[in-house]
Motif scaffolding. Structure first.
Motif, PDB file in Angstrom:
ATOM      1  N   MET A   1       0.838  -1.173   0.000  1.00 56.22           N
ATOM      2  CA  MET A   1       0.000   0.000   0.000  1.00 56.22           C
ATOM      3  C   MET A   1       0.884   1.237   0.000  1.00 56.22           C
ATOM      4  N   PRO A   2       0.758   2.058  -1.006  1.00 57.83           N
ATOM      5  CA  PRO A   2       1.635   3.236  -1.103  1.00 57.83           C
ATOM      6  C   PRO A   2       1.188   4.394  -0.224  1.00 57.83           C
ATOM      7  N   ILE A   3       2.176   5.167   0.192  1.00 53.13           N
ATOM      8  CA  ILE A   3       1.920   6.407   0.925  1.00 53.13           C
ATOM      9  C   ILE A   3       2.171   7.547  -0.058  1.00 53.13           C
ATOM     10  N   PHE A   4       1.182   8.413  -0.208  1.00 47.89           N
ATOM     11  CA  PHE A   4       1.300   9.550  -1.113  1.00 47.89           C
ATOM     12  C   PHE A   4       1.321  10.842  -0.311  1.00 47.89           C
ATOM     13  N   GLU A   5       1.894  11.885  -0.910  1.00 45.99           N
ATOM     14  CA  GLU A   5       1.920  13.211  -0.302  1.00 45.99           C
ATOM     15  C   GLU A   5       0.871  14.066  -0.990  1.00 45.99           C
ATOM     16  N   TYR A   6       0.153  14.853  -0.190  1.00 51.36           N
ATOM     17  CA  TYR A   6      -0.918  15.708  -0.693  1.00 51.36           C
ATOM     18  C   TYR A   6      -0.753  17.114  -0.149  1.00 51.36           C
ATOM     19  N   LYS A   7      -1.412  18.065  -0.821  1.00 51.42           N
ATOM     20  CA  LYS A   7      -1.448  19.443  -0.343  1.00 51.42           C
ATOM     21  C   LYS A   7      -2.870  19.956  -0.469  1.00 51.42           C
ATOM     22  N   CYS A   8      -3.325  20.618   0.585  1.00 50.43           N
ATOM     23  CA  CYS A   8      -4.655  21.203   0.603  1.00 50.43           C
ATOM     24  C   CYS A   8      -4.602  22.578  -0.066  1.00 50.43           C
ATOM     25  N   SER A   9      -5.491  22.805  -1.017  1.00 53.93           N
ATOM     26  CA  SER A   9      -5.532  24.091  -1.713  1.00 53.93           C
ATOM     27  C   SER A   9      -6.159  25.183  -0.861  1.00 53.93           C
ATOM     28  N   ASP A  10      -6.927  24.801   0.147  1.00 57.27           N
ATOM     29  CA  ASP A  10      -7.600  25.795   0.984  1.00 57.27           C
ATOM     30  C   ASP A  10      -6.709  26.331   2.105  1.00 57.27           C
ATOM     31  N   CYS A  11      -5.978  25.440   2.802  1.00 62.27           N
ATOM     32  CA  CYS A  11      -5.161  25.903   3.947  1.00 62.27           C
ATOM     33  C   CYS A  11      -3.659  25.690   3.745  1.00 62.27           C
ATOM     34  N   ASP A  12      -3.232  25.197   2.573  1.00 64.52           N
ATOM     35  CA  ASP A  12      -1.825  24.952   2.219  1.00 64.52           C
ATOM     36  C   ASP A  12      -1.140  23.910   3.100  1.00 64.52           C
ATOM     37  N   ASN A  13      -1.914  23.097   3.806  1.00 64.56           N
ATOM     38  CA  ASN A  13      -1.350  22.032   4.632  1.00 64.56           C
ATOM     39  C   ASN A  13      -0.832  20.906   3.737  1.00 64.56           C
ATOM     40  N   PHE A  15       0.438  16.950   3.717  1.00 66.54           N
ATOM     41  CA  PHE A  15       0.300  15.766   4.556  1.00 66.54           C
ATOM     42  C   PHE A  15       0.519  14.510   3.739  1.00 66.54           C
ATOM     43  N   GLU A  16       0.801  13.403   4.447  1.00 60.30           N
ATOM     44  CA  GLU A  16       0.978  12.100   3.822  1.00 60.30           C
ATOM     45  C   GLU A  16      -0.203  11.232   4.190  1.00 60.30           C
ATOM     46  N   GLU A  17      -0.584  10.356   3.265  1.00 58.17           N
ATOM     47  CA  GLU A  17      -1.728   9.489   3.521  1.00 58.17           C
ATOM     48  C   GLU A  17      -1.510   8.139   2.857  1.00 58.17           C
ATOM     49  N   LEU A  18      -1.848   7.087   3.576  1.00 57.93           N
ATOM     50  CA  LEU A  18      -1.819   5.735   3.047  1.00 57.93           C
ATOM     51  C   LEU A  18      -3.140   5.530   2.316  1.00 57.93           C
ATOM     52  N   VAL A  19      -3.090   5.265   1.011  1.00 55.17           N
ATOM     53  CA  VAL A  19      -4.324   5.122   0.225  1.00 55.17           C
ATOM     54  C   VAL A  19      -4.349   3.783  -0.505  1.00 55.17           C
ATOM     55  N   PHE A  20      -5.543   3.280  -0.709  1.00 60.32           N
ATOM     56  CA  PHE A  20      -5.721   2.013  -1.410  1.00 60.32           C
ATOM     57  C   PHE A  20      -5.928   2.236  -2.903  1.00 60.32           C
ATOM     58  N   ASP A  21      -6.524   3.370  -3.273  1.00 59.62           N
ATOM     59  CA  ASP A  21      -6.775   3.704  -4.670  1.00 59.62           C
ATOM     60  C   ASP A  21      -5.901   4.904  -5.028  1.00 59.62           C
ATOM     61  N   ARG A  22      -4.970   4.705  -5.963  1.00 63.94           N
ATOM     62  CA  ARG A  22      -4.004   5.767  -6.248  1.00 63.94           C
ATOM     63  C   ARG A  22      -4.640   7.030  -6.819  1.00 63.94           C
ATOM     64  N   ASP A  23      -5.870   6.960  -7.325  1.00 67.93           N
ATOM     65  CA  ASP A  23      -6.549   8.143  -7.846  1.00 67.93           C
ATOM     66  C   ASP A  23      -7.327   8.887  -6.768  1.00 67.93           C
ATOM     67  N   GLU A  24      -7.405   8.301  -5.578  1.00 65.74           N
ATOM     68  CA  GLU A  24      -8.139   8.905  -4.470  1.00 65.74           C
ATOM     69  C   GLU A  24      -7.359  10.090  -3.902  1.00 65.74           C
ATOM     70  N   CYS A  25      -8.032  11.186  -3.627  1.00 64.96           N
ATOM     71  CA  CYS A  25      -7.441  12.328  -2.933  1.00 64.96           C
ATOM     72  C   CYS A  25      -8.193  12.492  -1.625  1.00 64.96           C
ATOM     73  N   PRO A  26      -7.583  12.122  -0.508  1.00 64.37           N
ATOM     74  CA  PRO A  26      -8.264  12.188   0.790  1.00 64.37           C
ATOM     75  C   PRO A  26      -8.467  13.626   1.246  1.00 64.37           C
ATOM     76  N   PRO A  27      -9.421  13.852   2.138  1.00 60.97           N
ATOM     77  CA  PRO A  27      -9.635  15.202   2.674  1.00 60.97           C
ATOM     78  C   PRO A  27      -8.470  15.631   3.560  1.00 60.97           C
ATOM     79  N   CYS A  28      -8.292  16.915   3.677  1.00 56.73           N
ATOM     80  CA  CYS A  28      -7.229  17.486   4.513  1.00 56.73           C
ATOM     81  C   CYS A  28      -7.495  17.174   5.986  1.00 56.73           C
ATOM     82  N   PRO A  29      -6.506  16.626   6.694  1.00 61.17           N
ATOM     83  CA  PRO A  29      -6.709  16.328   8.117  1.00 61.17           C
ATOM     84  C   PRO A  29      -6.772  17.582   8.995  1.00 61.17           C
TER      85      PRO A  29
END
Length: 83
Positions: A1-13, A15-29
């Motif tokens: 299961m890969p860990i991807f890095e994401y950035k929130c466009s609203d608060c510039d946070n 974060f890293e997230e473990l995702v099962f679907d590589r096209d999924e973009c999780p919500p900002c924590p």
């Protein structure tokens, strides 16, 4: 299961997230916004054997760690007095 890095466009946070679907973009924590996007990450890997950290220069001719040898003039590296 890969860990991807994401950035929130609203608060510039970022974060890293473990995702099962590589096209999924999780919500900002931090702010729970769904307006997140995947970042490009630097990848570093090592394949077999010992390789000293050379600052990412995989083409380096750095010597392997010192090993006992018959040459008393050096520490086991490659020198012209070892024969």
């Amino acid at each position: 299961m890969p860990i991807f890095e994401y950035k929130c466009s609203d608060c510039d946070n970022e974060f890293e997230e473990l995702v099962f679907d590589r096209d999924e973009c999780p919500p900002c924590p931090k702010c729970q916004s769904a307006n997140t996007g995947k970042l490009m990450s630097a990848v570093r890997s090592k394949v077999g054997g010992f390789a000293p950290d050379t600052g990412g220069d995989s083409g380096s001719n750095a010597a392997a760690p010192s090993a006992p040898s018959g040459c008393s003039g050096c520490s086991g590296g490659d020198c012209s007095s070892c024969g």
